[in-house]
Design a protein around this motif. Sequence first.
Motif, PDB file in Angstrom:
ATOM      1  N   SER A   1       0.833  -1.200   0.000  1.00  0.00           N
ATOM      2  CA  SER A   1       0.000   0.000   0.000  1.00  0.00           C
ATOM      3  C   SER A   1       0.869   1.253   0.000  1.00  0.00           C
ATOM      4  O   SER A   1       0.594   2.223  -0.730  1.00  0.00           O
TER       5      SER A   1
ATOM      6  N   VAL B   1      -4.175   4.122  -0.097  1.00  0.00           N
ATOM      7  CA  VAL B   1      -4.931   2.878  -0.079  1.00  0.00           C
ATOM      8  C   VAL B   1      -5.626   2.767   1.275  1.00  0.00           C
ATOM      9  O   VAL B   1      -4.974   2.760   2.320  1.00  0.00           O
TER      10      VAL B   1
ATOM     11  N   PHE C   1       2.475   1.703  -3.431  1.00  0.00           N
ATOM     12  CA  PHE C   1       1.527   2.221  -4.418  1.00  0.00           C
ATOM     13  C   PHE C   1       1.300   3.717  -4.215  1.00  0.00           C
ATOM     14  O   PHE C   1       1.282   4.485  -5.186  1.00  0.00           O
TER      15      PHE C   1
ATOM     16  N   PHE D   1      -4.526  -0.147  -9.173  1.00  0.00           N
ATOM     17  CA  PHE D   1      -3.954  -0.917  -8.066  1.00  0.00           C
ATOM     18  C   PHE D   1      -3.788  -2.382  -8.459  1.00  0.00           C
ATOM     19  O   PHE D   1      -2.785  -3.016  -8.120  1.00  0.00           O
TER      20      PHE D   1
END
Length: 340
Positions: free
Chosen positions: A63, A74, A66, A284
């Motif tokens: 997370s 996230v 990303f 994602f």
Amino acid sequence: MSTPRWLPFGSVALALTLLATACGGTGESAGGGEDDGLVEAARSEGVVTWYVSIPDEPVQAVSAAFEEEYGIPVEVVRMGSPVVAQRFSTERDSGQSVGDLITIPEAHVIDEYLEKGWVRELPADQVDSLADWPQEALFRNAYFLVNSQPIGVAYNTEELSASDLESWEDLLAPELEGEIVTADPKSFLSWAELLRLLKDEYGEEFLEGLADNGIQKVDSAIPGTQQVAAGESLVTFPSLPSVVNPLKESGAPVELAYLSPTTGVEQYTAVAEGSPHPNAALLFADFLMSEKGQIALNEGFGISPLGELEGTLPEPEGYVAPDLGLALEEQGRLNELLGF
């Protein structure tokens, strides 16, 4: 593409609380198509919500990676697998759509979601990483294997060494009488699948031998491994890297050995149809399939479908993909053989 091995809806997934870590990024695109505007559209949505049953440390790592890559936070909803699946189902039954993606071990449940129109197929023109994703890890063009945790045997390193555990048959040694604990096979179908493999490899008499050697039942892999780390038992199986690693890092005398044959806990990800952040969800998913995403998710923890990436675990010798349908059929007999 055939449907993967699956866990029953009522299985109990591991609920682990591990230290959160962050994984850095370069700021360059890991996939997702800057050219087709997916990144811009995802950023305009502002967030992506992930329903997931994978342990916390790798969830937080991927997370963070990303968000660093794309600037999109996230929102993680992490619970035991049956709870995650039930929450997703309840919301969709009531006409709500909160989660953008869901990751659970129960592939047959995701198949049910697909039939109901609750998860979507992945568009190849938007999810760039699909082009390099192994076809055997993609199912019905809609959901994909995201990682596997190999199952091993945890042992106390102050009392045993790796040479004491080179074969499953070593568990029948008189020196281990009353010193072995095992997670309840009824608590998680992957545990039953391991026992099924051992029965097929060594015969029913092997499981009966474990019973004769005083094997003891605990609720799950977590307390079993904690007992070994505390010296209350010498050996426990099944256990997993996500259970053993934090104890090792804290200085506990515990190690994980992989004996052949073995299997693992496999996790699958799907994108929700009609989710509140559809572009962020696809981005994602694309990131999870990229090398950068796979390293962030699996480093020190799991086997990647992309193979041996930096920091990910190799597939142990004798690893067999689980057939949880067969495990379910044989679960009762397996428990009888162990005396449970």
